[in-house]
Write a protein that holds these residues in place. Sequence first.
Motif, mmCIF file in Angstrom:
data_model
loop_
_atom_site.group_PDB
_atom_site.id
_atom_site.type_symbol
_atom_site.label_atom_id
_atom_site.label_comp_id
_atom_site.label_asym_id
_atom_site.label_seq_id
_atom_site.Cartn_x
_atom_site.Cartn_y
_atom_site.Cartn_z
ATOM 1 N N LEU A 3 -10.567 -5.747 114.168
ATOM 2 C CA LEU A 3 -9.375 -5.011 113.844
ATOM 3 C C LEU A 3 -8.306 -5.857 113.504
ATOM 4 C CD1 LEU A 3 -8.272 -1.863 113.970
ATOM 5 C CD2 LEU A 3 -7.323 -2.695 116.185
ATOM 6 N N ALA A 4 -7.793 -5.658 112.215
ATOM 7 C CA ALA A 4 -6.698 -6.146 111.670
ATOM 8 C C ALA A 4 -5.448 -5.319 111.529
ATOM 9 C CB ALA A 4 -6.793 -6.647 110.124
ATOM 10 N N LEU A 5 -4.566 -6.055 112.208
ATOM 11 C CA LEU A 5 -3.102 -5.111 112.180
ATOM 12 C C LEU A 5 -2.339 -5.259 111.160
ATOM 13 C CD1 LEU A 5 -0.891 -3.189 113.655
ATOM 14 C CD2 LEU A 5 -0.110 -5.338 114.858
ATOM 15 N N MET A 6 -2.043 -4.398 110.115
ATOM 16 C CA MET A 6 -1.285 -4.735 108.972
ATOM 17 C C MET A 6 0.114 -4.645 109.153
ATOM 18 S SD MET A 6 -3.710 -5.401 106.781
ATOM 19 C CE MET A 6 -2.725 -5.794 105.442
ATOM 20 N N ILE A 7 0.669 -5.743 109.051
ATOM 21 C CA ILE A 7 2.201 -5.908 109.389
ATOM 22 C C ILE A 7 2.920 -5.315 107.948
ATOM 23 C CG2 ILE A 7 4.252 -7.215 109.950
ATOM 24 C CD1 ILE A 7 2.301 -6.601 112.229
ATOM 25 N N HIS A 8 3.687 -4.301 108.125
ATOM 26 C CA HIS A 8 4.356 -3.890 106.670
ATOM 27 C C HIS A 8 5.893 -3.289 106.953
ATOM 28 C CE1 HIS A 8 4.096 0.397 107.434
ATOM 29 N NE2 HIS A 8 3.189 0.038 108.087
ATOM 30 N N ASP A 9 6.510 -3.470 106.086
ATOM 31 C CA ASP A 9 7.975 -2.871 106.171
ATOM 32 C C ASP A 9 8.039 -1.394 105.371
ATOM 33 O OD1 ASP A 9 10.922 -3.166 107.086
ATOM 34 O OD2 ASP A 9 11.181 -3.525 104.994
ATOM 35 N N ARG A 10 8.088 -0.398 105.978
ATOM 36 C CA ARG A 10 7.862 0.734 105.246
ATOM 37 C C ARG A 10 7.054 0.968 104.167
ATOM 38 N NH1 ARG A 10 14.375 2.219 104.822
ATOM 39 N NH2 ARG A 10 14.344 0.325 103.455
ATOM 40 N N GLY A 11 5.948 0.487 104.147
ATOM 41 C CA GLY A 11 4.761 0.508 103.271
ATOM 42 C C GLY A 11 4.610 -0.634 102.485
ATOM 43 N N VAL A 12 5.496 -1.607 102.572
ATOM 44 C CA VAL A 12 5.473 -2.960 101.763
ATOM 45 C C VAL A 12 4.867 -4.031 102.773
ATOM 46 C CG1 VAL A 12 6.685 -4.698 100.544
ATOM 47 C CG2 VAL A 12 7.376 -2.277 100.366
ATOM 48 N N VAL A 13 3.593 -4.389 102.342
ATOM 49 C CA VAL A 13 2.848 -5.264 103.302
ATOM 50 C C VAL A 13 3.518 -6.523 103.236
ATOM 51 C CG1 VAL A 13 0.765 -6.410 103.847
ATOM 52 C CG2 VAL A 13 0.677 -4.000 102.892
ATOM 53 N N GLU A 14 3.628 -7.181 104.320
ATOM 54 C CA GLU A 14 4.348 -8.654 104.317
ATOM 55 C C GLU A 14 3.358 -9.489 103.518
ATOM 56 O OE1 GLU A 14 5.082 -10.225 108.206
ATOM 57 O OE2 GLU A 14 6.650 -8.967 108.663
ATOM 58 N N GLU A 15 3.729 -10.138 102.705
ATOM 59 C CA GLU A 15 3.180 -11.222 101.687
ATOM 60 C C GLU A 15 2.003 -11.777 102.560
ATOM 61 O OE1 GLU A 15 4.172 -11.117 98.680
ATOM 62 O OE2 GLU A 15 2.443 -12.036 97.927
ATOM 63 N N THR A 16 2.363 -12.571 103.821
ATOM 64 C CA THR A 16 1.337 -13.302 104.521
ATOM 65 C C THR A 16 0.463 -12.674 105.161
ATOM 66 O OG1 THR A 16 3.069 -13.547 106.246
ATOM 67 C CG2 THR A 16 2.904 -15.345 104.689
ATOM 68 N N ASP A 45 -1.891 2.233 101.372
ATOM 69 C CA ASP A 45 -2.797 2.209 99.936
ATOM 70 C C ASP A 45 -4.173 1.869 100.310
ATOM 71 O OD1 ASP A 45 -3.969 2.008 97.677
ATOM 72 O OD2 ASP A 45 -2.754 0.349 96.837
ATOM 73 N N PRO A 46 -5.020 2.659 100.453
ATOM 74 C CA PRO A 46 -6.431 2.247 101.313
ATOM 75 C C PRO A 46 -7.147 1.303 100.310
ATOM 76 C CG PRO A 46 -6.391 4.710 101.270
ATOM 77 C CD PRO A 46 -5.000 4.143 100.492
ATOM 78 N N SER A 47 -6.708 1.535 99.072
ATOM 79 C CA SER A 47 -7.450 0.433 97.972
ATOM 80 C C SER A 47 -7.084 -1.002 98.176
ATOM 81 C CB SER A 47 -7.241 0.794 96.547
ATOM 82 O OG SER A 47 -5.938 0.790 96.222
ATOM 83 N N SER A 48 -5.876 -1.213 98.744
ATOM 84 C CA SER A 48 -5.490 -2.517 98.871
ATOM 85 C C SER A 48 -6.269 -3.197 99.757
ATOM 86 C CB SER A 48 -3.818 -2.485 99.190
ATOM 87 O OG SER A 48 -3.580 -2.001 100.437
ATOM 88 N N VAL A 49 -6.407 -2.339 100.937
ATOM 89 C CA VAL A 49 -7.155 -3.198 102.071
ATOM 90 C C VAL A 49 -8.674 -3.005 101.659
ATOM 91 C CG1 VAL A 49 -5.564 -2.921 103.904
ATOM 92 C CG2 VAL A 49 -7.180 -0.846 103.458
ATOM 93 N N GLY A 50 -9.147 -2.146 100.946
ATOM 94 C CA GLY A 50 -10.589 -1.838 100.308
ATOM 95 C C GLY A 50 -10.886 -3.427 99.714
ATOM 96 N N ALA A 51 -9.918 -3.737 98.829
ATOM 97 C CA ALA A 51 -10.264 -5.080 98.321
ATOM 98 C C ALA A 51 -10.470 -6.310 99.120
ATOM 99 C CB ALA A 51 -9.048 -5.418 97.257
ATOM 100 N N HIS A 52 -10.241 -5.937 100.406
ATOM 101 C CA HIS A 52 -10.472 -7.130 101.229
ATOM 102 C C HIS A 52 -11.850 -6.517 102.221
ATOM 103 C CE1 HIS A 52 -6.835 -9.696 100.970
ATOM 104 N NE2 HIS A 52 -6.545 -8.820 100.249
ATOM 105 N N GLY A 53 -12.394 -5.491 101.583
ATOM 106 C CA GLY A 53 -13.709 -5.301 102.338
ATOM 107 C C GLY A 53 -13.586 -4.421 103.607
ATOM 108 N N VAL A 54 -12.326 -3.791 103.868
ATOM 109 C CA VAL A 54 -12.139 -3.291 105.150
ATOM 110 C C VAL A 54 -12.940 -1.865 105.111
ATOM 111 C CG1 VAL A 54 -10.346 -1.671 106.276
ATOM 112 C CG2 VAL A 54 -9.748 -4.090 105.616
ATOM 113 N N ASP A 55 -13.710 -1.559 106.049
ATOM 114 C CA ASP A 55 -14.575 -0.363 106.391
ATOM 115 C C ASP A 55 -13.879 0.814 106.639
ATOM 116 O OD1 ASP A 55 -17.220 -1.617 106.038
ATOM 117 O OD2 ASP A 55 -16.508 -2.762 107.948
ATOM 118 N N THR A 56 -13.019 0.739 107.603
ATOM 119 C CA THR A 56 -12.365 1.896 108.041
ATOM 120 C C THR A 56 -10.497 1.372 108.429
ATOM 121 O OG1 THR A 56 -13.984 2.582 109.190
ATOM 122 C CG2 THR A 56 -12.228 3.537 110.085
#
Length: 321
Positions: A3-16, A45-56
């Motif tokens: 499970l990858a926790l996506m750290i973002h700030d009001r929708g903007v994913v932290e660069e790192t 934006d599901p496609s942004s994590v989809g580019a990294h191969g996320v299933d769900t």
Amino acid sequence: MILALMIHDRGVVEETAWQALTMARRLADDLGVPLHALWVGDGIDPSSVGAHGVDTVHVASGDGFDDYSPQAWARAVAGLLAAHEPAAVVAIGSDRGNEVMAHVGAITGLPMVANVREVEPGATWKLLRTRWGGSLLEETDLDAATKLLTVAEHAVAVELAAQASTPQVVPFEVDLDEGDLITKVIDRVVTSDGITLATAPVVVSGGRGVGSPEGFAPLEELAALLGGVVGCSRVVTNNGWRPHSDQVGQTGTVVAPDLYIACGISGAIQHWVGMMASKTIIAVNTDSEASMVTKADYAVLGDLSEIVPAIIDEVKRRRSA
Ligand SMILES: Cc1cc2nc3c(=O)[nH]c(=O)nc-3n(C[C@H](O)[C@H](O)[C@H](O)COP(=O)(O)OP(=O)(O)OC[C@H]3O[C@@H](n4cnc5c(N)ncnc54)[C@H](O)[C@@H]3O)c2cc1C
């Protein structure tokens, strides 16, 4: 699953955060398990994590998720963890990533390992991580039902999946207590035109050698000319010359710009670990023995109050030529 926790700030994913997702995918591939992501609040934006191969992608919603709140975010992670028992939860080792994951550790009683650089799964996982602000590498064994990890910023190069996925989006509700929201964002002060210290391509940084708050005016001018921002050392923030949000280092912001110009900064380890990943480092200093001077790619020896205006003049001259 991982499970990858996506750290973002009001929708903007932290660069790192993409670096942590890259490590999470490698782990999932190594273990032959699915890669899931957790998004807290709105803006996915599901496609942004989809580019990294996320299933769900699990999307946590509920009262209190409209802005960052570490314990509330940790409740969302803990809820998913109980339901799915992932092999590991991976987040970026930024201020927020480490803060949320420390809360997850406290809530679940699971051990959390911060600032990991390399992972070798096995009966017991072997981890290499940075400690003491990056000045020490530690080999760690980790044995837990679910491993809680944060990834050291800039330790992993971002890599997209060979095959992009179309992730399934699964919303879930989290009930929060008032106590979960005891720490939350209540106000925002915009200090620069969209460029932040963490993401600026150029950082012109000043230390004690700048001498005063007014001494930063030429650094501001140079930063603006180069499309960058001003940073500083802790002495500067301690003296009240600049706000803490400008501080680079172990107890400030970790930066990795294309160009870091260190003016009147000695290069103490706590500062160095916050900017050592910069692609090119230029030191401006009166002391040829200063650690920043000996470690920099280029050094200009002399008084910064003369050198910085001279650089500004030269940049302007070349641009107008
Ligand atoms: C737990 C802990 C955490 C810390 N976290 C941080 C952190 O996050 N960030 C951080 O920066 N520090 C941090 N520090 C402090 C750190 O140890 C240093 O004290 C600090 O970085 C020194 O700041 P400086 O380089 O501006 O000052 P100094 O070390 O005093 O260096 C000033 C430099 O300016 C040069 N100089 C003087 N006059 C001129 C001039 N006219 N022109 C050109 N050069 C000149 C000098 O030769 C010298 O090299 C931390 C310390 C601790 C203990």
